[in-house]
Design a protein around this motif. Structure first.
Motif, PDB file in Angstrom:
ATOM      1  N   MET A 150      22.247 -52.323  38.357  1.00  0.00           N
ATOM      2  CA  MET A 150      21.855 -53.472  37.534  1.00  0.00           C
ATOM      3  C   MET A 150      20.743 -54.272  38.233  1.00  0.00           C
ATOM      4  O   MET A 150      19.756 -54.661  37.613  1.00  0.00           O
ATOM      5  N   ASN A 151      20.912 -54.476  39.522  1.00  0.00           N
ATOM      6  CA  ASN A 151      19.881 -55.189  40.275  1.00  0.00           C
ATOM      7  C   ASN A 151      18.537 -54.486  40.157  1.00  0.00           C
ATOM      8  O   ASN A 151      17.503 -55.119  39.954  1.00  0.00           O
ATOM      9  N   LEU A 152      18.596 -53.169  40.297  1.00  0.00           N
ATOM     10  CA  LEU A 152      17.354 -52.397  40.255  1.00  0.00           C
ATOM     11  C   LEU A 152      16.704 -52.489  38.877  1.00  0.00           C
ATOM     12  O   LEU A 152      15.478 -52.601  38.760  1.00  0.00           O
ATOM     13  N   LEU A 153      17.537 -52.468  37.839  1.00  0.00           N
ATOM     14  CA  LEU A 153      16.994 -52.534  36.480  1.00  0.00           C
ATOM     15  C   LEU A 153      16.403 -53.912  36.179  1.00  0.00           C
ATOM     16  O   LEU A 153      15.568 -54.052  35.283  1.00  0.00           O
ATOM     17  N   LEU A 154      16.847 -54.932  36.899  1.00  0.00           N
ATOM     18  CA  LEU A 154      16.225 -56.246  36.726  1.00  0.00           C
ATOM     19  C   LEU A 154      14.808 -56.228  37.301  1.00  0.00           C
ATOM     20  O   LEU A 154      13.950 -56.987  36.875  1.00  0.00           O
ATOM     21  N   TRP A 155      14.594 -55.353  38.259  1.00  0.00           N
ATOM     22  CA  TRP A 155      13.263 -55.228  38.871  1.00  0.00           C
ATOM     23  C   TRP A 155      12.411 -54.217  38.134  1.00  0.00           C
ATOM     24  O   TRP A 155      11.210 -54.381  38.018  1.00  0.00           O
ATOM     25  N   ARG A 156      13.037 -53.163  37.712  1.00  0.00           N
ATOM     26  CA  ARG A 156      12.322 -52.087  37.015  1.00  0.00           C
ATOM     27  C   ARG A 156      13.026 -51.841  35.681  1.00  0.00           C
ATOM     28  O   ARG A 156      13.854 -50.938  35.589  1.00  0.00           O
ATOM     29  N   PRO A 157      12.722 -52.630  34.674  1.00  0.00           N
ATOM     30  CA  PRO A 157      13.468 -52.493  33.416  1.00  0.00           C
ATOM     31  C   PRO A 157      13.056 -51.276  32.587  1.00  0.00           C
ATOM     32  O   PRO A 157      12.740 -51.387  31.407  1.00  0.00           O
ATOM     33  N   ARG A 159      14.869 -47.874  32.067  1.00  0.00           N
ATOM     34  CA  ARG A 159      16.105 -47.184  32.431  1.00  0.00           C
ATOM     35  C   ARG A 159      15.891 -45.712  32.769  1.00  0.00           C
ATOM     36  O   ARG A 159      16.381 -45.225  33.773  1.00  0.00           O
ATOM     37  N   ILE A 336      24.584 -52.394  29.662  1.00  0.00           N
ATOM     38  CA  ILE A 336      24.951 -52.490  31.071  1.00  0.00           C
ATOM     39  C   ILE A 336      25.683 -53.808  31.266  1.00  0.00           C
ATOM     40  O   ILE A 336      25.076 -54.883  31.243  1.00  0.00           O
TER      41      ILE A 336
END
Lengths: 337, 335
Positions: A150-157, A159, A336
């Motif tokens: 989830m943290n990573l997807l906040l940076w690289r949205p 998926r 998510i």
């Protein structure tokens, strides 16, 4: 590119990766070491010693035979029944011959690179595939369960990009580990064969065959890693992949086998995954239907079914593709939370 | 002033065979102006986290419109993600990595210069513990790390979900100062919290959500004023005059509640009129005090979540806009 490099760094920093890599190396080293001690080079002195042992054994056998005849004659003179104990004619017809004492039987084991290295490619592939399964599953499973994804997807949205990059990092790492350890594994067995075994008849064709086997091993390792990765991503937990692996193992290797036997299905093992794993490594695997001779009188050759490595490629390829597509589709669709 | 964050008519519905259909977000609206510290409040299960997750692309909405920094999201999230720092719900990090490793990997993934890692570690007070594994951190330290990760990008919009959760009193004060400093530097901060005293202290505006809908929004003072009800406490020189005063004020149209030693008045626009009215009848006040409301009492009133003795309020029981006095019976789970 930065995400890819970061994911490679993340994978390398993970404790599980490091611990499992150390265990893998220790395990492979243990096999090599044990094997190195069990193999002995057949020098002229060793062969001569084996011949001498064989000759001595032959002489001892002749002496025993002569003593046995003498004992038998003595017993016969006392009027005793000797047939049961010594055989007809006091066993005179069973005189030991030198051919009965092949010196080869007294030779120690010698590793033959040409004949046996293929088996060790399969052993190596099995060990690295297990490593691949754990690393592939935990890399994404732990990321999901700890909130890292989830943290990573906040940076690289993006998926699919994120999941695809993580998968690429896993497969790259597995390729690197396979190539490096595979080279060391081959070198180790070559050294064992050179110093404590034999490298006779290792032609370019043998190397080519070993290379193709190595490629198949690499393919299997990547497929196992990718499937574990996809299963853990689908379940968003490492345990999902482990659970499915255990489930498939039990269902395929035990459940299906028993069910097919009870149902009387011809070549029931063609539905068992390990058949295709064996065919993958052995290039082909023959299933035999012994029941086809049950009602036949006289000579009968049981029916056979050939499973080739191409069949295995089809089964494993389709299975891997289905799981991968499901994982990416779910990544795209599911919330998510 | 330009809007950094706009949400209009946002809807998210969860369908479950067992629990039926629930509207986690039911036409929710929100607007955050640039440079503000904006409080985002709501009872448990009201839709706060669902809103933030939807805004950040983690949940797909069923309807409505969202924009960050003028870009429609989630479509343009990859474009604006570099300008948005966020923590959503509890801070979650890989437990075996150190704080520095965690931030370093995030910086790597987001093309942020490595030097920024040490800057944010210093900013949140984790400099000296940055090499320790996150699993050894207290909740407050994890919270600081989460804020550090959100600040790593030096974002234009900072979204923090319960950033004070687990912080010690000193940490809460530091966080408050940090929020204000960031806002003064031009950063817009959206703050979701249940510590309403903090929200009242540091926020310029608030949005209150209940059962997936906005029930109040605007500058803090304005929201407080809208719900102050003109309450005034009155004491007289002679307590025996309270009955006469109550009757007099009642005849003048003021809502009066009698207490043994004082009166509570409601709906009084100008307290001075009360003083004059009583003085004309030779009733002299010894205390005339407007009753100030705080954000907590306003929140409890708006969302209808004030505790009632002898009752156990359930999570979904809060106010729904358009249904005054009706403790909600629908909506809410999944937030």
């Amino acid at each position: 590119m930065s995400l890819y490099v970061t994911e490679l760094r993340r994978l390398a920093k993970r404790r599980l990766t490091r611990v499992m890599l150390v265990l893998l190396v220790l395990g492979l080293t243990g096999i090599v070491t044990a094997f190195a001690f069990s193999s002995h080079k057949l020098s002229p002195a060793v062969i001569a010693q084996a011949q001498a042992e064989s000759d001595a054994n032959f002489r001892d056998a002749v002496k025993d035979w002569e003593r046995s005849i003498a004992d038998c004659d003595a017993a016969k003179a006392r009027g005793e029944q000797t047939e049961d104990r010594y055989g007809p004619n006091c066993g005179r017809d069973w005189k030991p011959t030198p051919e009965m004492f092949d010196p080869k039987w007294n030779l120690p084991y010698q590793f033959d690179f040409r004949a046996e290295f293929g088996v060790f490619i399969a052993v190596f592939a099995g060990a690295v595939a297990l490593f691949a399964f754990l690393i592939g599953a935990s890399f994404v499973g732990a990321e999901w369960s700890t909130g890292g994804m989830m943290n990573l997807l906040l940076w690289r949205p993006k998926r699919l990009t994120v999941l695809g990059t993580k998968l690429a990092a896993v497969l790259t790492t597995l390729t690197g580990v396979t190539v490096v350890l595979g080279a060391l594994w081959t070198l180790a067995f070559w050294l064992i064969a050179s110093n404590r075994g034999t490298t006779e008849k290792v032609t370019s064709g043998v190397w080519q065959s070993a290379g193709i086997s190595g490629l198949r091993a690499w393919g299997l390792i990547l497929a196992v890693g990718a499937v574990a990765f996809a299963l853990a991503s689908l379940g968003r937990h490492t345990a999902m992949a482990l659970g499915v692996a255990v489930g498939v193992g039990v269902v395929s290797e035990i459940g299906i086998r028993i069910a097919m036997t009870i149902a009387g299905v011809r070549f029931g093992d063609r539905w068992v995954l390990s058949t295709y794993a064996l065919a993958w490594f052995e290039k082909k695997w023959t299933l035999v239907d012994y029941r086809s001779c049950e009602l036949v009188q006289g000579e009968c050759t049981p029916k056979e079914m050939l499973v080739t490595w191409q069949d295995s490629a089809l089964v494993f390829g389709i299975g891997t593709a289905v799981v991968m597509v499901a994982a990416f589709w779910m990544m795209r669709r599911r919330d998510i939370t | 002033m330009s809007a950094v964050l706009e949400i209009e008519g946002l809807r998210k519905t969860y369908k479950s065979r067992r629990r039926g259909v629930r509207n986690a977000l039911d036409g929710f609206d929100m607007r955050v102006e640039a440079g503000q510290v904006h409080g985002f409040l709501g009872p448990n299960g009201s839709g706060k986290t669902t809103t933030l997750r939807t805004l950040l692309g983690l949940i797909q909405p069923d309807g409505g419109r969202m924009a960050i920094l003028g870009h429609e999201v989630p479509g343009a999230l990859p474009t604006v993600a570099g300008q948005v720092g966020a923590i959503v719900e509890s801070p979650q990090f890989f437990p075996h990595f150190s704080a520095r490793d965690t931030l370093s990997l995030l910086a790597g993934a987001g093309d942020v210069p490595a030097v920024r890692v040490d800057e944010v570690l210093e900013l949140v007070g984790l400099r000296d513990r940055a090499g320790e594994r996150v699993k050894t951190y207290s909740l407050g330290m994890k919270q600081r790390l989460a804020v550090a990760s959100a600040l790593l990008k030096n974002p234009k919009l900072l979204i923090l979900d319960e950033p004070a959760n687990g912080l010690d009193p000193g940490g809460i004060r530091e966080m408050r100062t940090l929020m204000r400093t960031l806002a003064e530097s031009g950063m817009t901060v959206v703050l979701s919290s249940h510590i309403l005293g903090e929200i009242q202290l540091i926020c310029d505006e608030v949005t209150i959500i209940s059962l997936g809908r906005r029930v109040a929004a605007g500058p803090v003072e304005q929201v407080l004023a809208q719900h102050s009800h003109g309450g005034v406490r009155v004491r007289l020189d002679a307590a025996e005059d309270l009955a006469a005063a109550a009757e007099l004020l009642g005849r003048a149209g003021v809502a009066v509640t009698r207490h043994p030693d004082h009166l509570m008045l409601a709906g009084v626009d100008k307290p001075a009129t009360v003083s004059r009215l009583l003085a004309e009848q030779h009733l002299y006040v010894s205390e005339l005090a407007p009753v100030a409301v705080d954000l907590e009492s306003v929140f409890l009133e708006i969302t209808a979540t004030a505790p009632v003795p002898g009752q156990h309020r359930q999570v979904d029981q809060s106010a729904k806009i358009g249904e005054p006095g009706h403790a909600g019976t629908t909506g809410g789970w999944g937030a």
